[in-house]
Design an enzyme around this catalytic site. Structure first.
Site, PDB file in Angstrom:
ATOM      1  N   ILE A  32      -0.833  -1.645   7.688  1.00  0.00           N
ATOM      2  CA  ILE A  32      -1.848  -1.383   8.727  1.00  0.00           C
ATOM      3  C   ILE A  32      -3.165  -1.164   8.001  1.00  0.00           C
ATOM      4  CG2 ILE A  32      -2.630   0.082  10.626  1.00  0.00           C
ATOM      5  CD1 ILE A  32       0.179   0.834  11.254  1.00  0.00           C
ATOM      6  N   ASP A  33      -4.032  -2.157   8.062  1.00  0.00           N
ATOM      7  CA  ASP A  33      -5.368  -1.960   7.503  1.00  0.00           C
ATOM      8  C   ASP A  33      -6.244  -1.493   8.669  1.00  0.00           C
ATOM      9  OD1 ASP A  33      -7.287  -2.023   5.390  1.00  0.00           O
ATOM     10  OD2 ASP A  33      -8.222  -3.666   6.477  1.00  0.00           O
ATOM     11  N   ASP A  62      -6.251  -4.271   0.609  1.00  0.00           N
ATOM     12  CA  ASP A  62      -7.230  -4.373   1.705  1.00  0.00           C
ATOM     13  C   ASP A  62      -7.927  -5.737   1.696  1.00  0.00           C
ATOM     14  OD1 ASP A  62      -6.981  -1.618   2.582  1.00  0.00           O
ATOM     15  OD2 ASP A  62      -8.162  -1.016   0.840  1.00  0.00           O
ATOM     16  N   GLU A  98       0.818  -1.220   0.000  1.00  0.00           N
ATOM     17  CA  GLU A  98       0.000   0.000   0.000  1.00  0.00           C
ATOM     18  C   GLU A  98       0.851   1.269   0.000  1.00  0.00           C
ATOM     19  OE1 GLU A  98      -2.694   0.595   3.341  1.00  0.00           O
ATOM     20  OE2 GLU A  98      -3.521   2.367   2.373  1.00  0.00           O
ATOM     21  N   THR A 113      -5.941   2.138   9.281  1.00  0.00           N
ATOM     22  CA  THR A 113      -5.014   3.184   9.742  1.00  0.00           C
ATOM     23  C   THR A 113      -5.743   4.238  10.579  1.00  0.00           C
ATOM     24  OG1 THR A 113      -3.569   2.821   7.852  1.00  0.00           O
ATOM     25  CG2 THR A 113      -3.344   4.933   8.963  1.00  0.00           C
ATOM     26  N   ASP A 164      -0.854  -4.923   3.108  1.00  0.00           N
ATOM     27  CA  ASP A 164      -1.334  -3.704   3.772  1.00  0.00           C
ATOM     28  C   ASP A 164      -0.700  -3.721   5.165  1.00  0.00           C
ATOM     29  OD1 ASP A 164      -2.587  -1.585   4.917  1.00  0.00           O
ATOM     30  OD2 ASP A 164      -4.564  -2.041   4.081  1.00  0.00           O
TER      31      ASP A 164
HETATM   32  C1  LIP Z   1      -9.018   1.240   4.863  1.00  0.00           C
HETATM   33  C2  LIP Z   1     -10.006   0.087   4.704  1.00  0.00           C
HETATM   34  C3  LIP Z   1     -11.361   0.510   5.210  1.00  0.00           C
HETATM   35  C4  LIP Z   1     -11.861   1.493   4.241  1.00  0.00           C
HETATM   36  C5  LIP Z   1     -10.917   2.660   4.062  1.00  0.00           C
HETATM   37  C6  LIP Z   1      -9.466   2.269   3.870  1.00  0.00           C
HETATM   38  P1  LIP Z   1      -6.345   1.467   5.212  1.00  0.00           P
HETATM   39  O1  LIP Z   1      -7.701   0.803   4.573  1.00  0.00           O
HETATM   40  O2  LIP Z   1      -9.650  -1.081   5.233  1.00  0.00           O
HETATM   41  O3  LIP Z   1     -12.284  -0.552   5.226  1.00  0.00           O
HETATM   42  O4  LIP Z   1     -13.138   1.903   4.589  1.00  0.00           O
HETATM   43  O5  LIP Z   1     -11.351   3.332   2.898  1.00  0.00           O
HETATM   44  O6  LIP Z   1      -9.198   1.852   2.573  1.00  0.00           O
HETATM   45  O7  LIP Z   1      -6.187   2.766   4.481  1.00  0.00           O
HETATM   46  O8  LIP Z   1      -6.558   1.675   6.657  1.00  0.00           O
HETATM   47  O9  LIP Z   1      -5.298   0.498   4.868  1.00  0.00           O
END
Ligand code: LIP
Length: 273
Positions: free
Chosen positions: A92-93, A219, A70, A95, A90
């Site tokens: 940190i999914d 993601d 990412e 964030t 990813d």
């Molecule tokens: C996030 C996603 C979340 C989504 C956000 C974003 P990140 O990923 O997991 O579900 O609603 O748009 O993409 O940016 O925390 O890796």
């Protein structure tokens, strides 16, 4: 190939757990935050450091493999899925959750071979839950086998639907209209702020479905396999076959729920990964 995949998976799991220690340490500290596409699209120093750590450790062991991460892509790197073994990361999914010290945050690592996800790890270091799957071998949470819900009527279901980070008015209008239609047709809606964990909650059987427009391949890569190995299905919100690079996804415990949800959703077309 089967033994090789197991070897790749075991090594990646070790790396994910090591990265999780860094996420855990930083979770309780002040975060150094920057923005990406808009004020609501966040990245922290930890996202970048954790991605670098994961890529370095995997590259050291598997020098021929390719990577889609990412933060590297956000910084202008390539996002190309070829037939070569490719780690889709990813760091940190969730964030935004991480920034606000909400525990729904995880490291997501998927491995694609011939453009098909063959191993997936979603490690939630604060929640203490590690979801895993290797193609053909089932899905697990902390080594307990997962099975999706058996509910077939959306009206009896709990659905995850995310707002996402886009603040484009037209996109938001469609998302709000979708949210209204979903809430009118199920027991309730939830939004945990992490696509990877959302998919794992479908795999676990606590939620019947998850739908989102605006996500990226990193993601959902690992989560896709975890849902499928738990007996669920992952498709495009239109009901068509999922396209990992299309920035939209629907995960459901079964075809009936997927069809009912898909029939009430208006789709948004986004720029591909
Ligand atoms: C996030 C996603 C979340 C989504 C956000 C974003 P990140 O990923 O997991 O579900 O609603 O748009 O993409 O940016 O925390 O890796």
């Amino acid at each position: 190939m089967g033994d090789e995949i197991q070897e790749y998976f075991k090594h990646a799991l070790m790396v994910a757990k090591e990265a999780g220690e860094r996420v855990k340490t930083d979770f309780y500290r002040n975060k150094n935050i920057s923005v990406k596409e808009n004020f609501a699209d966040l990245v922290t120093e930890t996202d970048t450091a954790v991605e670098e750590l994961i890529v370095a450790k995997l590259k050291q062991r598997f020098p021929d493999h390719k990577f889609i991460g990412e933060e590297a892509v956000s910084a202008g790197g390539h996002c190309e899925l070829t037939d070569s073994p490719t780690w889709i990361i990813d760091p940190i999914d969730g964030t935004t959750n991480f920034v606000h010290s909400v525990p729904h945050t995880c490291i997501s690592i998927g491995l694609a071979v011939n453009k098909e996800i063959v191993a997936g790890i979603v490690h939630g270091p604060i929640l203490g839950e590690t979801f895993t799957a290797v193609k053909g071998h089932g899905a697990f949470c902390n080594d307990v086998k997962l099975s999706v819900s058996t509910i077939q009527d959306l009206k009896q279901g709990l659905v995850i639907i995310e707002g996402g980070t886009s603040r484009v008015p037209g996109v938001l209008d469609t998302k709000i209209a979708n949210l209204k239609k979903v809430v009118e047709n199920c027991h309730g809606i939830r939004a945990y702020g992490s696509a990877a964990l959302d998919m794992c909650f479908v795999a676990k059987g606590s939620h019947e479905a998850y739908v989102e427009h605006g996500i990226h391949v990193w993601d959902i890569a690992a989560g896709k396999l975890i849902v499928e190995e738990a007996g669920g299905i992952v498709c495009d919100p239109s009901g068509d076959a999922v396209d990992l690079m299309s920035r939209r996804v629907l995960a459901a415990c079964n075809k009936e729920i997927a069809c009912q949800l898909s029939s009430i959703i208006t789709n948004i077309t986004l720029e591909r990964d």
